[in-house]
Structures are given as structure tokens and as C-alpha cells.
Design a protein around this motif. Structure first.
Motif, short mmCIF file in Angstrom:
data_model
loop_
_atom_site.label_atom_id
_atom_site.label_comp_id
_atom_site.label_asym_id
_atom_site.label_seq_id
_atom_site.Cartn_x
_atom_site.Cartn_y
_atom_site.Cartn_z
N ILE A 229 1.02 -1.27 -0.03
CA ILE A 229 -0.07 -0.02 -0.02
C ILE A 229 0.82 1.28 -0.02
N ILE A 230 0.54 2.11 -1.09
CA ILE A 230 1.40 3.39 -0.90
C ILE A 230 0.30 4.62 -0.68
N ILE A 231 0.53 5.29 0.36
CA ILE A 231 -0.20 6.35 0.60
C ILE A 231 0.28 7.70 0.25
N ALA A 232 -0.28 8.37 -1.10
CA ALA A 232 0.48 9.49 -1.21
C ALA A 232 -0.80 10.23 -1.92
N PRO A 233 -1.47 10.71 -0.88
CA PRO A 233 -2.74 11.83 -1.46
C PRO A 233 -2.46 12.75 -2.49
N CYS A 234 -3.14 13.37 -3.46
CA CYS A 234 -3.07 14.31 -4.44
C CYS A 234 -2.73 15.70 -3.74
N GLY A 235 -1.57 16.06 -3.91
CA GLY A 235 -1.18 17.40 -3.08
C GLY A 235 -0.70 17.34 -1.85
N PHE A 236 -0.57 16.24 -1.53
CA PHE A 236 -0.02 16.18 -0.01
C PHE A 236 1.30 15.81 0.12
N SER A 237 2.31 16.43 0.88
CA SER A 237 3.45 16.09 1.18
C SER A 237 3.61 15.11 2.17
N ILE A 238 4.49 14.32 2.44
CA ILE A 238 4.63 13.35 3.61
C ILE A 238 4.19 13.85 4.88
N GLU A 239 4.60 15.18 5.10
CA GLU A 239 4.35 15.75 6.43
C GLU A 239 2.89 15.92 6.53
N ARG A 240 2.31 16.30 5.44
CA ARG A 240 0.72 16.69 5.34
C ARG A 240 0.09 15.60 5.47
N THR A 241 0.46 14.30 4.91
CA THR A 241 -0.31 12.96 5.00
C THR A 241 -0.39 12.43 6.29
N PHE A 242 1.03 12.69 7.06
CA PHE A 242 1.18 12.12 8.62
C PHE A 242 0.24 12.81 9.53
N ALA A 243 -0.07 14.29 9.32
CA ALA A 243 -1.02 15.03 10.03
C ALA A 243 -2.31 14.49 9.71
N GLU A 244 -2.66 14.20 8.34
CA GLU A 244 -4.01 13.58 8.27
C GLU A 244 -4.15 12.15 8.78
N ILE A 245 -3.24 11.37 8.68
CA ILE A 245 -3.48 9.89 9.17
C ILE A 245 -3.71 10.17 10.50
N ASN A 246 -3.07 10.94 11.35
CA ASN A 246 -3.14 11.09 12.73
C ASN A 246 -4.72 11.84 13.05
N GLN A 247 -5.20 12.75 12.30
CA GLN A 247 -6.41 13.19 12.33
C GLN A 247 -7.47 12.07 12.23
N ILE A 248 -7.30 11.31 11.19
CA ILE A 248 -8.46 10.12 11.23
C ILE A 248 -8.17 9.07 11.80
N GLN A 249 -6.98 8.89 12.66
CA GLN A 249 -6.54 7.65 13.16
C GLN A 249 -6.71 6.56 12.58
N LEU A 250 -6.12 6.63 11.18
CA LEU A 250 -6.06 5.55 10.35
C LEU A 250 -5.33 4.32 10.73
N ASP A 251 -4.24 4.46 11.70
CA ASP A 251 -3.54 3.50 11.90
C ASP A 251 -4.13 2.52 13.39
N LYS A 252 -5.32 3.17 13.74
CA LYS A 252 -5.97 2.85 14.81
C LYS A 252 -6.91 2.04 14.47
N GLN A 253 -7.47 2.02 13.38
CA GLN A 253 -8.72 1.41 13.08
C GLN A 253 -8.89 -0.18 12.74
N ASP A 254 -9.72 -0.81 13.38
CA ASP A 254 -9.47 -2.33 13.03
C ASP A 254 -9.52 -2.81 11.73
N GLN A 255 -10.24 -2.36 10.88
CA GLN A 255 -10.02 -2.44 9.55
C GLN A 255 -8.54 -2.54 8.91
N TRP A 256 -8.13 -1.55 9.20
CA TRP A 256 -6.59 -1.04 8.80
C TRP A 256 -5.80 -1.91 9.44
N LYS A 257 -5.93 -2.25 10.69
CA LYS A 257 -4.78 -3.34 11.39
C LYS A 257 -4.77 -4.79 10.89
N ALA A 258 -6.00 -5.01 10.31
CA ALA A 258 -6.52 -6.43 9.72
C ALA A 258 -5.83 -6.58 8.46
#
Length: 472
Positions: A229-258
Motif C-alpha cells: 500500500i502506497i499512501i500518497a494523496p493528491c497534493g499532500f507532502s509526506i508531512e501533510r499526510t502524516f497529519a491527516e493519518i493522525n487526524q483520522i486515526q487511520l492506524d488505529k482502525q481495526d479494518q486497517w490493522k487487519a
């Protein structure tokens, strides 16, 4: 004032697309540039140029907020970008480069046709890439518009050779299944030339086809079959994506961890701003990045690891390093079209003057006050019900609405009644069917401005919240 372009002089190039600005510079013609769009940020030298455009949607908002605002803007039929016409004419361009692939992504030819009527003889170069061959063709076209066709041909030969090298180095490797996430809320795959870059890197792309539009994915579980999986949202730098991942708590969602790719540590975050949304010479870097991500034996081969992409496990340290750029970047937004003066809404819509009775503006403000009251009283069901059906579908439920608001440092400011400084309508359309209400909230040392986008089914109907965005 109008002027006639002098095509006998050296070209004066105005680039209104980040990809074309990069191409012009890669062709050795940076000295011909006289202006740029707000999104043209590479190479750094280009940022010295005058900016001729301003977005009407805040690029620093969350991915969900941007998606809602963009859809609203698209449905309205009006331009997504403001053109500074007087400044544009003053630059006296002889060549203007724009695109017609997506009216949301960048300025289109239609956006500048009016001002171009004041500049007889100016050449408009329009690109519409969907494949790598289109990208190569655009390089040739742009080179020709600047009277350096041989440089365009040389660049394309160079890029083809480099792509062939990537293909040869991955030809005998097992092709993993790769998904590129172009957006996080809603979840989206990709396509266009990115799919060819993935194939060139010796991989099989899922949730994306060559030349195809980006697909909206139903849930994280649709990523089950991805090896990488390559996460590279349109127009987002790596730092911007990091902030977005933390905001939506992507890495804490059960579906993601599975997901298998998550369990196997094969998730990567790449620079989506420079390498995964621009049809420039950087598409070559895109193929190399994918190859380094997907094949352990090639990791670091082209020097991208740790610079243009990192593994998910490395993301926190990378973004917290000394000297890391901020997640957001300053951008001047388009001026408001309509303001409140003397108890009426005044402004313009499509060139026609508007005067809307303040009673209409007041009803929109009252709706926002009711929703804020419900939020501040933790009445999430009532607050959720004041959203439009489309917004409710995006948010999911009252509980998910609660999680989004509490999970955002910005939106959580709305929960404090004492922090709200001012609520005022800033726009009501002429048919009284759409409105924008401004809410200024004090948050420590500064004030955050929220814009509530409202709509209703009839003039007598109740207002509904279609989305909320944050103004810089």
C-alpha cells in the motif's frame, strides 16, 4: 488594458499548472517564465514568480473537508479558482499553459478565455494527459511552444531510456499487487499514468487502471488483496499526510490493522504533491519510487527511500526530525464574492449584482447556531440530523460525527461555547438555496474561522449543513 502579443520576441510563458512549470524548467527554459499558479512550487526557483491564481477551496483543510467543498464548488458550476486578471494582463504573456483534464485540479482553458480576449495573439497551450504517452506528447508540445523542439525530443528520449532501465531491473522479480491511495476521506485509488508507472516498476496495480479515473473505495477492507500500500494523496507532502493519518486515526482502525500489507509492514507514505499527481518529468521518479517500495532488493537503488517516501514505521520519526517542513503551507485564498452591508447581502454571482434581504441571511445563521448549541450540549444525534442527507452519508452516523469532531484539534474548538466570537452570513445565492455562514472561534493565541456551507430544497425549506471548512 488590452495588448497584442508580439510573437517575434522570446516567448513570455505563464504556466498555470504545476506539471507544466516543472516541464518548462526541465527543458532549460525557466528564464522564459513570467508567472505561475499558486500550486506551482517546484523547482524552488519557480516560487519567485508572481502568482496569478487563488483557490476558492482551502488546500490546508482535511481531506474530507476538501472533498465536500470541492463537490459543492463543482455542483455550483462556477470556477474553482480565482484569476487575477489585471495582474495576468500586466505580465504580457505570449504563451499560457493550462489544462482541461479536471476543472477541480487546476485552472482550465475556460477559466481564462475571458481575459485572453484582451490579449490578441496570445497562444494558449492546453494539455490533457491520461497516459505516459500523453505526458511525453505534452513535453513535446510545450517545448515547441517555446521554440525549443529539439529539447523536448531529447527529454522524451532520456525518459524512455530511464523507464526501460526500471523495467529491465524489475522484469525478473515477482510482481506484487500494489494499491496507490490518492485520497483518504473518502478513500480513493488512482489510475491515469500512475497505473503505467506501477506496471513499469514490475507490479500489478489494483483499484486503478491505465488511463482510468480514480476510483472511490467503499471501505478499508477493499485493500485486503494488496501486497503493498502506497499512501500518497493528491497534493499532500509526506508531512501533510502524516497529519491527516493522525487526524483520522487511520492506524488505529481495526479494518486497517487487519490488512495483510499492514501486518507485513509493507505500507509506505510517499510525497503525493510532487510525484503522484503531476504529469511532469517527475513521472519517472514515480516509477522508481514504486519499484523501491515494492521490491526489497531495490530499496534505495535510486535514492528515494528516506527522501521521497518512507515506510509507515518510519513516518513519525521522519516527520518529527529537525528541520522538517510544516504539514500545512500558506496560500492566499480567493476573495469572498459576497459580503453583508447595511442589512443586505451584496456581491455578484456570475457577473450579476445580488441584494439579498438580511432575513434570509439570519435564517441561515440561526441554523448554524442551533447546530453549534447541539454540539456544545453533546447532543450528537440532534447535531447530526441538521446535516444534509449527502453529508450524513459521508459522516456515517452521530457517533462517527462525534469521533471526527473530537479527533480534530480545529473542529473541537466548536465545542466550547465561550470560544465563539462571531457568527455571520457571508454569502447567500440569488435563489436563496445555498448559503455560507462564518463562525469565528477564539483558540488560544489566534482565531480560527469556520465556513458552514448550507443548502435547502426550497426557499421555504429548512437549511441543512452540507459541509464545514476552515479558512486560512
Amino acid at each position: 488594458s488590452p495588448y497584442t502579443a508580439n510573437m517575434s520576441e522570446a516567448p513570455r510563458v505563464l504556466s498555470l499548472l504545476s506539471a507544466s512549470t516543472e516541464i518548462v524548467c526541465r527543458l532549460g527554459c525557466a528564464h522564459l517564465l513570467v508567472g505561475r499558479s499558486h500550486g506551482c512550487d517546484s523547482p524552488p526557483l519557480a516560487t519567485c514568480l508572481p502568482i496569478i491564481t487563488a483557490p476558492k477551496v482551502d488546500p490546508n483543510a482535511s481531506s474530507l473537508e476538501i472533498d465536500i467543498a470541492v463537490r459543492l464548488q463543482a455542483e455550483s458550476g462556477g470556477p474553482v479558482y480565482h484569476i487575477r486578471n489585471a495582474e495576468l494582463v500586466a505580465l504580457r504573456p505570449t504563451v499560457i499553459i493550462t489544462q482541461e483534464q479536471c476543472r477541480i485540479c487546476a485552472v482550465t482553458k475556460a477559466d481564462i478565455e475571458g481575459v485572453c480576449a484582451l490579449m490578441p495573439g496570445v497562444r494558449i497551450v492546453t494539455i490533457k494527459p491520461t497516459s505516459l504517452e500523453d505526458v511525453f506528447g505534452d513535453i513535446i508540445t510545450i517545448a515547441g511552444s517555446m521554440d525549443v523542439p529539439e529539447r523536448g525530443s531529447q527529454m522524451v528520449r532520456f525518459m524512455r531510456a530511464r523507464f526501460d532501465l526500471v523495467r529491465s531491473m524489475t522484469a525478473n522479480l515477482t510482481p506484487p499487487k500494489v494499491v496507490h491511495l490518492e485520497w483518504l476521506q473518502p478513500l480513493m485509488g488512482s489510475g491515469y499514468w500512475i497505473a503505467e508507472c506501477v506496471e513499469s516498476a514490475g507490479c500489478t496495480m489494483i483499484h486503478g487502471t491505465v488511463g482510468g479515473h480514480s476510483q472511490t473505495l467503499e471501505s478499508l477492507s477493499t485493500l485486503d488483496s494488496a501486497d503493498v500500500i502506497i499512501i500518497a494523496p493528491c497534493g499532500f507532502s509526506i508531512e501533510r499526510t502524516f497529519a491527516e493519518i493522525n487526524q483520522i486515526q487511520l492506524d488505529k482502525q481495526d479494518q486497517w490493522k487487519a490488512l495483510p500489507a499492514v501486518k507485513n509492514g509493507r505500507v509506505f507514505v510517499a510525497d503525493g504533491n510532487l510525484y503522484f499527481n503531476r504529469s511532469s518529468c517527475g513521472v519517472l521518479d514515480t516509477a522508481e519510487i514504486v519499484a523501491e517500495c515494492a521490491h526489497d532488493s531495490l530499496r534505495g537503488m535510486w535514492g528515494h527511500h528516506g527522501r521521497t517516501f518512507v515506510q509507515m514505521a518510519e513516518l513519525t520519526n521522519f516527520c518529527n526530525r529537525d528541520g522538517a517542513p510544516p504539514a500545512t503551507k500558506w496560500v492566499e485564498l480567493a476573495p469572498a464574492d459576497v459580503v453583508v452591508r447595511n442589512n443586505v447581502m451584496e456581491g455578484s454571482e456570475g457577473g450579476a449584482p445580488i441584494r439579498v434581504p438580511l432575513t434570509e441571511a439570519s435564517s441561515a445563521v440561526q441554523h448554524v447556531k442551533e447546530q453549534l448549541t447541539a454540539l456544545q450540549a453533546s447532543e450528537w444525534g440532534a447535531a447530526f440530523a441538521l446535516n444534509s442527507a449527502a453529508n450524513q452519508a459521508r459522516l456515517g452516523s452521530g457517533e462517527q460525527f462525534k469521533a471526527i469532531v473530537h479527533g480534530s484539534p480545529s473542529f473541537s474548538l466548536l465545542l466550547k461555547e465561550s470560544g465563539v466570537e462571531e457568527i455571520a452570513a457571508t454569502q447567500v445565492t440569488e435563489d436563496f438555496m445555498k448559503a455560507v455562514v462564518r463562525v469565528d472561534v477564539e483558540g488560544g493565541e489566534s482565531t480560527t474561522r469556520f465556513l458552514f456551507d448550507l443548502l435547502r430544497g426550497s426557499k421555504e425549506g429548512a437549511w441543512e449543513t452540507e459541509g464545514v471548512r476552515i479558512e486560512c
